[in-house]
Design a protein around this motif. Structure first.
Motif, PDB file in Angstrom:
ATOM      1  N   ILE A 149       0.470  -1.479   0.088  1.00 25.91           N
ATOM      2  CA  ILE A 149      -0.308   0.007   0.205  1.00 25.91           C
ATOM      3  C   ILE A 149       1.005   1.234   0.006  1.00 25.91           C
ATOM      4  O   ILE A 149       0.376   1.838  -0.862  1.00 25.91           O
ATOM      5  N   ARG A 150       2.179   1.342   0.887  1.00 26.89           N
ATOM      6  CA  ARG A 150       2.469   2.314   0.876  1.00 26.89           C
ATOM      7  C   ARG A 150       3.275   2.768  -0.966  1.00 26.89           C
ATOM      8  O   ARG A 150       3.270   3.828  -0.511  1.00 26.89           O
TER       9      ARG A 150
ATOM     10  N   ALA B  79      -5.490   3.394   5.171  1.00 27.61           N
ATOM     11  CA  ALA B  79      -5.568   3.863   3.205  1.00 27.61           C
ATOM     12  C   ALA B  79      -6.518   4.406   3.586  1.00 27.61           C
ATOM     13  O   ALA B  79      -5.829   5.554   2.474  1.00 27.61           O
TER      14      ALA B  79
END
Length: 255
Positions: free
Chosen positions: A137-138, A181
């Motif tokens: 996700i990062r 997120a």
């Protein structure tokens, strides 16, 4: 970076190691809906599991996706390695361009309970199911260049923790990371959701587990990879943009 000749959006789908798996079902559905597909697999994981390695699976999945109109890029990656997410995205972008949708189907799943789980197994589950989810996700957030409202993150989870401690606990961490997120990447216009698909027989069930799953589902059948893929396809479409920050049950009412 080599730019693709097509304007199809790009989906990165992790955990696509076998033709009968949920990840493969999702990749097929997205390909049929107009997406190009980068997908990851890790042969060493299947070698450790009872079902074993499916010979030729990567080539077969690639062929199926290509026949559905997609450009397909298989990427072998061990998600225990913290450097793997960066390499995965670099490989996907080199062949296909910027990733629009990140769909995470990867997992470490070895049955054990509170008393018999080893430290090594616990740590491996969290490395794959939780830490790699965060790092993917990062990396996605750092690289995303799409128009606001087009980005999608979808992760698959499970609430099966009794006698499955490291799997269930690490999937719970995955839930929190993914749902965070939806807020932390809001400036990019990215939606993020988690799907719990319930029991789906992809080769791990015995007859007793299969019968219990059917008995405990009001619709009197087990889920299929296609059931999950239909929901992922909707979430990744323009129609699914308003669904955000949710843990969605797609399990036929399984109790």
């Amino acid at each position: 970076m080599t730019q693709p000749d097509t304007q199809r959006p790009v989906a990165l789908v992790t955990g696509v190691g076998r033709t009968v798996g949920i990840g493969a079902g999702i990749a097929r559905r997205l390909a049929a809906s107009g997406w190009d597909i980068a997908f990851t697999y890790w042969t060493a994981y299947d070698e450790r599991m009872d079902w074993g390695v499916q010979s030729g699976a990567t080539a077969e999945i690639t062929k199926e996706l290509t026949e559905l109109g997609a450009t397909a890029v298989p990427i072998e990656a061990d998600l225990v390695d913290p450097a793997a997410p960066e390499r995965i995205f670099a490989a996907a972008e080199e062949r296909l361009g910027n990733v629009t949708a990140l769909v995470m189907c990867h997992c470490e799943s070895v049955d054990s309970g509170i008393l018999d789980t080893t430290i090594e197994s616990f740590d491996r589950h969290f490395a794959v199911n939780a830490r790699a989810t965060w790092l993917l996700i990062r990396e996605y957030g750092r690289r995303f260049t799409g128009a606001p409202g087009t980005g999608r993150i979808v992760a698959l989870t499970s609430d099966h923790t009794v006698n499955n401690l490291p799997y269930g606990a690490s999937k719970g961490a995955l839930d929190r990371i993914t749902l965070a997120a939806a807020h932390e990447l809001s400036h990019l216009g990215i939606s993020a959701n988690v799907i719990n698909p319930g029991p789906i027989d992809t080769g791990w069930m015995n007859d007793d587990i299969r019968a219990a799953g059917i008995r405990e589902t009001p619709l009197a059948r087990l889920g299929t990879p296609e059931d999950t893929a239909n929901l992922v396809d909707f979430l990744c479409s323009p129609r699914g943009q308003w669904i955000n920050g949710q843990l969605l049950m797609s399990n036929g009412g399984f109790a």
